[in-house]
Design an enzyme around this catalytic site. Structure first.
Site, PDB file in Angstrom:
ATOM      1  N   TRP A 150       0.832  -1.210   0.000  1.00 25.98           N
ATOM      2  CA  TRP A 150       0.000   0.000   0.000  1.00 25.98           C
ATOM      3  C   TRP A 150       0.865   1.258   0.000  1.00 25.98           C
ATOM      4  O   TRP A 150       0.514   2.265   0.577  1.00 25.98           O
ATOM      5  CB  TRP A 150      -0.918   0.008   1.226  1.00 25.98           C
ATOM      6  CG  TRP A 150      -1.998  -1.004   1.125  1.00 25.98           C
ATOM      7  CD1 TRP A 150      -3.190  -0.850   0.489  1.00 25.98           C
ATOM      8  CD2 TRP A 150      -1.993  -2.341   1.662  1.00 25.98           C
ATOM      9  NE1 TRP A 150      -3.932  -2.001   0.586  1.00 25.98           N
ATOM     10  CE2 TRP A 150      -3.223  -2.935   1.310  1.00 25.98           C
ATOM     11  CE3 TRP A 150      -1.081  -3.088   2.408  1.00 25.98           C
ATOM     12  CZ2 TRP A 150      -3.557  -4.230   1.673  1.00 25.98           C
ATOM     13  CZ3 TRP A 150      -1.420  -4.375   2.769  1.00 25.98           C
ATOM     14  CH2 TRP A 150      -2.639  -4.941   2.394  1.00 25.98           C
ATOM     15  N   HIS A 169      -6.174   3.005   0.404  1.00 26.54           N
ATOM     16  CA  HIS A 169      -7.396   2.191   0.342  1.00 26.54           C
ATOM     17  C   HIS A 169      -8.482   2.864   1.184  1.00 26.54           C
ATOM     18  O   HIS A 169      -8.197   3.857   1.872  1.00 26.54           O
ATOM     19  CB  HIS A 169      -7.159   0.738   0.813  1.00 26.54           C
ATOM     20  CG  HIS A 169      -6.449   0.605   2.138  1.00 26.54           C
ATOM     21  ND1 HIS A 169      -6.106  -0.601   2.696  1.00 26.54           N
ATOM     22  CD2 HIS A 169      -6.026   1.530   3.028  1.00 26.54           C
ATOM     23  CE1 HIS A 169      -5.499  -0.419   3.845  1.00 26.54           C
ATOM     24  NE2 HIS A 169      -5.429   0.858   4.080  1.00 26.54           N
ATOM     25  N   ARG A 195      -2.078   5.342  -4.966  1.00 25.91           N
ATOM     26  CA  ARG A 195      -0.933   4.477  -4.699  1.00 25.91           C
ATOM     27  C   ARG A 195       0.277   4.904  -5.491  1.00 25.91           C
ATOM     28  O   ARG A 195       0.155   5.361  -6.633  1.00 25.91           O
ATOM     29  CB  ARG A 195      -1.253   3.023  -5.005  1.00 25.91           C
ATOM     30  CG  ARG A 195      -2.091   2.444  -3.890  1.00 25.91           C
ATOM     31  CD  ARG A 195      -2.220   0.965  -3.920  1.00 25.91           C
ATOM     32  NE  ARG A 195      -3.429   0.637  -3.161  1.00 25.91           N
ATOM     33  CZ  ARG A 195      -3.980  -0.542  -3.105  1.00 25.91           C
ATOM     34  NH1 ARG A 195      -3.446  -1.541  -3.768  1.00 25.91           N
ATOM     35  NH2 ARG A 195      -5.065  -0.741  -2.406  1.00 25.91           N
ATOM     36  N   GLN A 209     -12.292   2.999  -5.020  1.00 28.55           N
ATOM     37  CA  GLN A 209     -12.569   1.738  -4.352  1.00 28.55           C
ATOM     38  C   GLN A 209     -13.878   1.881  -3.626  1.00 28.55           C
ATOM     39  O   GLN A 209     -14.314   2.995  -3.378  1.00 28.55           O
ATOM     40  CB  GLN A 209     -11.507   1.544  -3.262  1.00 28.55           C
ATOM     41  CG  GLN A 209     -10.586   0.396  -3.487  1.00 28.55           C
ATOM     42  CD  GLN A 209      -9.708   0.103  -2.296  1.00 28.55           C
ATOM     43  OE1 GLN A 209      -9.846   0.680  -1.217  1.00 28.55           O
ATOM     44  NE2 GLN A 209      -8.798  -0.821  -2.473  1.00 28.55           N
ATOM     45  N   VAL A 253      -7.648  -8.607   8.311  1.00 23.17           N
ATOM     46  CA  VAL A 253      -8.695  -9.641   8.344  1.00 23.17           C
ATOM     47  C   VAL A 253      -8.075 -10.989   8.713  1.00 23.17           C
ATOM     48  O   VAL A 253      -6.899 -11.236   8.484  1.00 23.17           O
ATOM     49  CB  VAL A 253      -9.435  -9.786   6.988  1.00 23.17           C
ATOM     50  CG1 VAL A 253     -10.363  -8.611   6.751  1.00 23.17           C
ATOM     51  CG2 VAL A 253      -8.459  -9.946   5.847  1.00 23.17           C
ATOM     52  N   ALA A 296     -15.322  -7.777   6.059  1.00 25.87           N
ATOM     53  CA  ALA A 296     -14.947  -6.535   5.370  1.00 25.87           C
ATOM     54  C   ALA A 296     -14.473  -6.908   3.983  1.00 25.87           C
ATOM     55  O   ALA A 296     -13.965  -8.006   3.759  1.00 25.87           O
ATOM     56  CB  ALA A 296     -13.838  -5.816   6.128  1.00 25.87           C
TER      57      ALA A 296
HETATM   58  N1  PHE Z   1      -7.963  -2.668   1.618  1.00 24.89           N
HETATM   59  C1  PHE Z   1      -7.628  -3.798   0.789  1.00 24.89           C
HETATM   60  C2  PHE Z   1      -6.924  -3.288  -0.484  1.00 24.89           C
HETATM   61  O1  PHE Z   1      -7.064  -2.158  -0.820  1.00 24.89           O
HETATM   62  C3  PHE Z   1      -8.845  -4.596   0.408  1.00 24.89           C
HETATM   63  C4  PHE Z   1      -9.506  -5.215   1.581  1.00 24.89           C
HETATM   64  C5  PHE Z   1     -10.497  -4.564   2.284  1.00 24.89           C
HETATM   65  C6  PHE Z   1      -9.148  -6.486   1.990  1.00 24.89           C
HETATM   66  C7  PHE Z   1     -11.108  -5.156   3.373  1.00 24.89           C
HETATM   67  C8  PHE Z   1      -9.743  -7.107   3.056  1.00 24.89           C
HETATM   68  C9  PHE Z   1     -10.736  -6.427   3.734  1.00 24.89           C
HETATM   69  O2  PHE Z   1      -6.217  -4.010  -1.112  1.00 24.89           O
END
Ligand code: PHE
Length: 328
Positions: A150, A169, A195, A209, A253, A296
């Protein structure tokens, strides 16, 4: 030599006493015409210093617009004069050009509508984020190698202030929302992300997103699977869509999955990251992880639009090319 002040004064004075259209036209020619007084002044500007030229030039131009306006108004006041209209009523009108939404806005609206119909709320958060919400609270401490995925644009911090960045994100809004609400709830968070990465047909430094978050006492991945499949079916207008989960890793997660989808008889398409909210994330938001659980997910809006509208290159969304934009 005539000065601007002098010209202004006498122009306005004459304008007051002018009696008819002919007089008005003569006045217009005298002041604004090609050989008029004002043109003379504007011509003489070239002999002045740059500074003088700027102030005098802008003043003269303002005056020009204003006088033209006043003269136009007066013409209207006097009416058509000879009683013969010179308006050609058979001439085709100008077609007003109507504004419309960019395909990404349209797609986002479709997404909102579908989730609203499933009783989700739509929430937003800041694009300029703190390090805490973007990373630490999501179980991504400073030393964590997964941060590299990220990598983003950092903002020079104010003296003694917290480090800020353009969010890579929409996940930080999970924390922001949970800090202020108690479960059960279900939300989506559409928004712009950034990014630091090389641009190609499927990646850009700027993209959209939407995050999903559903938390309660017994919310589980089976619930999630139902919701995403329903979402895909609605979004892709009733086509039968199948989703599958593959194990994956995101620090926020546990377990983490990658979600793929396919149309009947089609290939699997990778759509998003998802999983069950990590206990550490609940703790960062001051929930007791023994009380609640939930899922999520984070999905790219461009990707959805690219599949639905068969767009081969993400950069087209941002090209500003009207031939692209006007098609939708
Ligand atoms: N935030 C992650 C991404 O941008 C995606 C994600 C969101 C994954 C929530 C798991 C749970 O790559």
């Amino acid at each position: 030599m005539l000065t601007i002040e002098g010209i202004e004064k006498s122009a306005y004075k004459e304008l007051e006493t002018v009696k008819d259209r002919d007089g008005l036209e003569a006045l217009r020619v005298k002041y604004l015409g090609r050989k008029g007084d004002l043109t003379g002044v504007l011509r003489s500007l070239k002999d002045l210093s740059e500074k003088e030229r700027k102030t005098l030039g802008s003043r003269a131009n303002k005056f020009k617009d204003k006088l033209q306006e006043k003269i136009d108004a007066k013409f209207l006041e006097f009416g058509e004069g000879d009683g013969v209209s010179n308006i050609d009523i058979t001439r085709p009108g100008h077609k007003p050009s109507r504004g419309y939404l960019h395909l990404l806005s349209k797609t986002e609206q479709e997404i909102r509508k579908i989730f609203l119909s499933m009783n989700f709320s739509v929430v937003e958060g800041p694009e300029l984020e703190t390090e805490f919400y973007a990373f630490n609270a999501l179980n991504l401490p400073e030393w964590h190698p997964a941060r590299e995925a990220w990598d983003t644009f950092w903002i020079k911090p104010k003296k003694g202030g917290e480090r800020m960045l353009l969010r890579p994100h929409t996940s930080p809004v999970q924390i922001r929302y949970m800090e202020e609400h108690q479960p059960p709830f279900q939300i989506i968070v559409p928004g712009r992300c950034f990014r630091y990465e090389a641009t190609d047909a499927t990646h850009d430094t700027n993209f959209y997103q939407f995050e999903g978050l559903m938390v309660g006492r017994d919310v589980n991945l089976a619930n999630f699977k139902y919701i995403v499949e329903k979402f895909f079916e609605e979004f892709f207008k009733g086509q039968k869509v199948e989703a599958r989960f593959r194990p994956s890793h995101f620090p926020f997660v546990e377990p983490g999955v990658e979600v793929d989808m396919r149309f009947k008889g089609g290939d699997w398409l990778e759509m998003m990251g998802a999983g069950m909210v990590h206990p550490k994330v609940f703790e960062a938001a001051h929930y007791d992880p023994r009380d609640f659980q939930g899922f999520a997910f984070g999905m790219g809006i461009e990707r959805l639009a690219m599949i639905k509208y068969k767009i081969p290159d993400i950069r087209m969304f941002y090209s500003g090319d009207l031939r692209f934009i006007k098609q939708f």
